[in-house]
Write a protein that holds these residues in place. Structure first.
Motif, PDB file in Angstrom:
ATOM      1  N   LEU A 268       0.829  -1.197   0.000  1.00  0.00           N
ATOM      2  CA  LEU A 268       0.000   0.000   0.000  1.00  0.00           C
ATOM      3  C   LEU A 268       0.871   1.256   0.000  1.00  0.00           C
ATOM      4  CD1 LEU A 268      -2.382  -1.135   2.896  1.00  0.00           C
ATOM      5  CD2 LEU A 268      -2.871  -1.293   0.445  1.00  0.00           C
ATOM      6  N   GLU A 269       0.256   2.405  -0.267  1.00  0.00           N
ATOM      7  CA  GLU A 269       0.940   3.671  -0.045  1.00  0.00           C
ATOM      8  C   GLU A 269       1.302   3.761   1.431  1.00  0.00           C
ATOM      9  OE1 GLU A 269       1.781   5.982  -2.277  1.00  0.00           O
ATOM     10  OE2 GLU A 269       0.958   4.773  -3.929  1.00  0.00           O
ATOM     11  N   GLU A 270       2.464   4.347   1.738  1.00  0.00           N
ATOM     12  CA  GLU A 270       2.965   4.242   3.107  1.00  0.00           C
ATOM     13  C   GLU A 270       2.110   4.965   4.144  1.00  0.00           C
ATOM     14  OE1 GLU A 270       6.299   7.790   3.472  1.00  0.00           O
ATOM     15  OE2 GLU A 270       6.983   5.733   3.252  1.00  0.00           O
TER      16      GLU A 270
ATOM     17  N   MET B 282      -9.590  -5.286  10.860  1.00  0.00           N
ATOM     18  CA  MET B 282     -10.285  -4.218  10.180  1.00  0.00           C
ATOM     19  C   MET B 282      -9.502  -3.633   9.019  1.00  0.00           C
ATOM     20  SD  MET B 282     -13.112  -4.181  11.293  1.00  0.00           S
ATOM     21  CE  MET B 282     -14.179  -4.517  12.654  1.00  0.00           C
ATOM     22  N   LEU B 283      -8.204  -3.766   9.021  1.00  0.00           N
ATOM     23  CA  LEU B 283      -7.435  -3.119   7.974  1.00  0.00           C
ATOM     24  C   LEU B 283      -6.700  -4.117   7.087  1.00  0.00           C
ATOM     25  CD1 LEU B 283      -6.159  -0.079  10.052  1.00  0.00           C
ATOM     26  CD2 LEU B 283      -8.026  -0.148   8.418  1.00  0.00           C
ATOM     27  N   SER B 284      -5.959  -5.052   7.689  1.00  0.00           N
ATOM     28  CA  SER B 284      -5.181  -5.974   6.850  1.00  0.00           C
ATOM     29  C   SER B 284      -6.004  -7.168   6.380  1.00  0.00           C
ATOM     30  CB  SER B 284      -3.946  -6.470   7.611  1.00  0.00           C
ATOM     31  OG  SER B 284      -4.269  -7.516   8.514  1.00  0.00           O
ATOM     32  N   ASN B 285      -7.260  -7.277   6.842  1.00  0.00           N
ATOM     33  CA  ASN B 285      -8.117  -8.398   6.449  1.00  0.00           C
ATOM     34  C   ASN B 285      -7.467  -9.733   6.796  1.00  0.00           C
ATOM     35  OD1 ASN B 285     -10.668  -9.111   5.442  1.00  0.00           O
ATOM     36  ND2 ASN B 285      -9.865  -9.558   3.399  1.00  0.00           N
ATOM     37  N   SER B 286      -6.843  -9.754   7.993  1.00  0.00           N
ATOM     38  CA  SER B 286      -6.200 -10.949   8.568  1.00  0.00           C
ATOM     39  C   SER B 286      -4.914 -11.381   7.863  1.00  0.00           C
ATOM     40  CB  SER B 286      -7.172 -12.138   8.668  1.00  0.00           C
ATOM     41  OG  SER B 286      -7.946 -12.030   9.837  1.00  0.00           O
ATOM     42  N   ILE B 287      -4.331 -10.499   7.055  1.00  0.00           N
ATOM     43  CA  ILE B 287      -2.992 -10.794   6.527  1.00  0.00           C
ATOM     44  C   ILE B 287      -1.999 -10.729   7.681  1.00  0.00           C
ATOM     45  CG2 ILE B 287      -1.154  -9.985   4.995  1.00  0.00           C
ATOM     46  CD1 ILE B 287      -3.370  -8.944   3.128  1.00  0.00           C
ATOM     47  N   TYR B 288      -2.142  -9.697   8.534  1.00  0.00           N
ATOM     48  CA  TYR B 288      -1.334  -9.613   9.744  1.00  0.00           C
ATOM     49  C   TYR B 288      -2.086 -10.276  10.888  1.00  0.00           C
ATOM     50  CZ  TYR B 288       1.667  -6.105   7.453  1.00  0.00           C
ATOM     51  OH  TYR B 288       2.537  -5.454   6.622  1.00  0.00           O
ATOM     52  N   LYS B 289      -1.351 -10.759  11.891  1.00  0.00           N
ATOM     53  CA  LYS B 289      -1.951 -11.549  12.958  1.00  0.00           C
ATOM     54  C   LYS B 289      -1.905 -10.823  14.305  1.00  0.00           C
ATOM     55  CE  LYS B 289      -2.518 -14.794   9.984  1.00  0.00           C
ATOM     56  NZ  LYS B 289      -3.812 -14.792   9.273  1.00  0.00           N
ATOM     57  N   SER B 290      -3.036 -10.813  14.972  1.00  0.00           N
ATOM     58  CA  SER B 290      -3.139 -10.343  16.351  1.00  0.00           C
ATOM     59  C   SER B 290      -3.233 -11.588  17.234  1.00  0.00           C
ATOM     60  CB  SER B 290      -4.390  -9.474  16.504  1.00  0.00           C
ATOM     61  OG  SER B 290      -4.666  -9.216  17.851  1.00  0.00           O
ATOM     62  N   VAL B 291      -2.219 -11.822  18.031  1.00  0.00           N
ATOM     63  CA  VAL B 291      -2.067 -13.110  18.712  1.00  0.00           C
ATOM     64  C   VAL B 291      -2.368 -12.975  20.204  1.00  0.00           C
ATOM     65  CG1 VAL B 291      -0.396 -14.919  19.301  1.00  0.00           C
ATOM     66  CG2 VAL B 291      -0.403 -13.917  17.011  1.00  0.00           C
ATOM     67  N   GLU B 292      -3.014 -13.994  20.745  1.00  0.00           N
ATOM     68  CA  GLU B 292      -3.303 -14.026  22.173  1.00  0.00           C
ATOM     69  C   GLU B 292      -2.021 -14.067  22.988  1.00  0.00           C
ATOM     70  OE1 GLU B 292      -6.576 -16.362  24.195  1.00  0.00           O
ATOM     71  OE2 GLU B 292      -6.599 -17.237  22.181  1.00  0.00           O
TER      72      GLU B 292
ATOM     73  N   GLU C 198     -12.702  -0.882   8.735  1.00  0.00           N
ATOM     74  CA  GLU C 198     -13.095  -2.079   7.994  1.00  0.00           C
ATOM     75  C   GLU C 198     -11.925  -2.505   7.114  1.00  0.00           C
ATOM     76  OE1 GLU C 198     -16.477  -0.739   5.865  1.00  0.00           O
ATOM     77  OE2 GLU C 198     -15.362   0.630   4.589  1.00  0.00           O
ATOM     78  N   PRO C 199     -11.944  -3.743   6.614  1.00  0.00           N
ATOM     79  CA  PRO C 199     -10.849  -4.196   5.750  1.00  0.00           C
ATOM     80  C   PRO C 199     -10.645  -3.247   4.570  1.00  0.00           C
ATOM     81  CG  PRO C 199     -12.196  -6.062   6.403  1.00  0.00           C
ATOM     82  CD  PRO C 199     -12.911  -4.831   6.895  1.00  0.00           C
ATOM     83  N   LEU C 200      -9.392  -2.923   4.299  1.00  0.00           N
ATOM     84  CA  LEU C 200      -9.083  -2.007   3.206  1.00  0.00           C
ATOM     85  C   LEU C 200      -9.453  -2.637   1.864  1.00  0.00           C
ATOM     86  CD1 LEU C 200      -5.632  -0.760   4.505  1.00  0.00           C
ATOM     87  CD2 LEU C 200      -7.744   0.582   4.381  1.00  0.00           C
ATOM     88  N   LYS C 201     -10.136  -1.856   1.031  1.00  0.00           N
ATOM     89  CA  LYS C 201     -10.597  -2.368  -0.265  1.00  0.00           C
ATOM     90  C   LYS C 201      -9.432  -2.868  -1.109  1.00  0.00           C
ATOM     91  CE  LYS C 201     -14.807  -1.107   0.735  1.00  0.00           C
ATOM     92  NZ  LYS C 201     -15.765  -2.143   1.214  1.00  0.00           N
ATOM     93  N   GLU C 202      -8.266  -2.226  -0.949  1.00  0.00           N
ATOM     94  CA  GLU C 202      -7.097  -2.613  -1.747  1.00  0.00           C
ATOM     95  C   GLU C 202      -6.608  -4.022  -1.422  1.00  0.00           C
ATOM     96  OE1 GLU C 202      -7.285   1.816  -1.488  1.00  0.00           O
ATOM     97  OE2 GLU C 202      -7.546   0.130  -0.101  1.00  0.00           O
ATOM     98  N   LEU C 203      -7.027  -4.553  -0.281  1.00  0.00           N
ATOM     99  CA  LEU C 203      -6.569  -5.875   0.137  1.00  0.00           C
ATOM    100  C   LEU C 203      -7.639  -6.947  -0.060  1.00  0.00           C
ATOM    101  CD1 LEU C 203      -4.677  -4.884   3.412  1.00  0.00           C
ATOM    102  CD2 LEU C 203      -3.745  -5.215   1.112  1.00  0.00           C
TER     103      LEU C 203
END
Length: 365
Positions: free
Chosen positions: A197-199, A284-294, A321-326
């Motif tokens: 994405l754009e930075e 909401m943003l990476s659409n689960s590409i990145y992980k939030s871990v317990e 919400e998940p970014l449309k670009e992803l």
């Protein structure tokens, strides 16, 4: 949104319990059998299995060596996608300021109780000196006290909610949080670039630099006579965007849930920060590409412990919400739109509850 004004039961400071030399902890701190840390166990769930989460030298990003820059970006990308946790060194903050911040907060928690209680908090904002998360009456509590304050946006920053002692503590907190924001803004650019994405895209989705939230929670974990029964912080994933943790290097206590569900204690690198992805960036943003871990925190019978967690969050009322670009045909939006204010109300009312909230927001297929 209803705002709860007060705690459901009288507040007991865990530090006071610890310093009373009790031999057995009160029942309201005894975790159910399935949640206990099994400190004396030798099976695969033994929390003293340790791991070194990736240690990434951010200095590699600020060199003329293009190959080293690419390697550093790749290391961050891999950590965000696989483990959700990594440590950073050469991060830009002086070791002197890191040590000053920890020493100042240790001094605060060893002030007389009447001075600390002048800053007692409520569930209305959580700002100030606290001893519980969540307002469920009769809940099993964590073995910890804390101090929570807002640094940004400026509309939420209130110096009267910051501690007034020890002397010069507000100056040190100000300097520390200012450096934290710089680090978070840099990491947001890196995370955006690694998603293709754009930075500035993740930062803009948070509401922009001026409106993104920055807050500090200092966790104090007193000695616990029965550490096998209690937790300093129950299993949870962080509800916000990014968390930057300055841990106590003397006592390893942070545990992350591994891929086989085993709890693994994190080995700490000297003067490193621990970075972890929060729910807002995962869902909401990476659409689960990145992980939030317990993760969770265990306690110790012989040593107190203190850590500084800086949370970098979206503006409270911005739809996330998940970014449309992803989104693609094969990877449609996995989660429903919400705001961070609505999302964090879950943990503010019910306390840390694994990943219950993120599961509830999954988009129906």
């Amino acid at each position: 949104m209803s705002i709860i004004q007060d705690w459901p039961e009288p507040i007991v400071r865990v530090q006071s319990l610890s310093e009373s030399n009790l031999r057995a902890i009160p029942n309201r701190y005894v975790k159910p059998l399935s949640q206990r840390p099994n400190i004396n166990s030798h099976n695969k769930h033994n929390p003293h299995t340790t791991t070194t989460i990736p240690i990434i030298d951010l200095g590699g990003l600020y060199t003329d060596d293009i190959t080293l820059q690419a390697k550093t970006l790749d290391e961050i990308s891999k950590a965000c996608r696989e483990s959700g946790f990594f440590q950073v060194v050469n991060h830009g903050m002086s070791t002197q300021l890191m040590d000053q911040a920890k020493a100042t907060w240790k001094e605060f928690f060893h002030l007389p109780m009447e001075l600390k209680n002048m800053h007692a908090n409520s569930p209305k904002t959580y700002e100030g000196y606290g001893s519980r998360l969540g307002v469920e009456k009769g809940a099993i509590l964590d073995w910890s006290d804390y101090y929570f304050l807002h640094y940004q946006p400026s509309s939420l920053k209130d110096y009267t909610k910051w501690p007034s002692l020890p002397l010069h503590c507000r100056d040190i907190i100000e300097d520390y949080c200012k450096e934290m924001v710089k680090l978070c803004e840099s990491l947001m650019k890196i995370l955006s670039r690694n998603l293709g994405l754009e930075e500035d895209m993740l930062q803009n989705a948070f509401g922009g630099k001026e409106e993104s939230g920055g807050c500090l929670r200092v966790n104090y974990y007193p000695k616990c006579p029965q550490p096998e029964l209690a937790l300093g912080l129950s299993p949870h994933s962080d509800p916000g965007g990014l968390t930057i943790l300055l841990p106590d290097e003397q006592v390893a206590a942070l545990q992350v849930r591994g891929s086989d569900d085993a709890w693994i204690t994190v080995e700490l690198a000297p003067h490193a920060f621990i970075v972890n992805i929060g729910d807002q960036i995962q869902k909401m943003l990476s659409n689960s590409i990145y992980k939030s871990v317990e993760h969770r925190v265990i306690v110790n019978p012989a040593n107190e412990r203190l850590s500084l967690a800086f949370f970098y969050n979206p503006k409270g009322d911005v739809p996330i919400e998940p970014l449309k670009e992803l989104e693609t045909v094969d990877s449609p939006a996995l989660y429903l739109s919400t705001t961070f204010d609505r999302y964090r109300q879950f943990i503010r009312t019910q306390g840390p509850r694994s990943k219950c909230q993120i599961e509830e927001l999954k988009s129906p297929r």
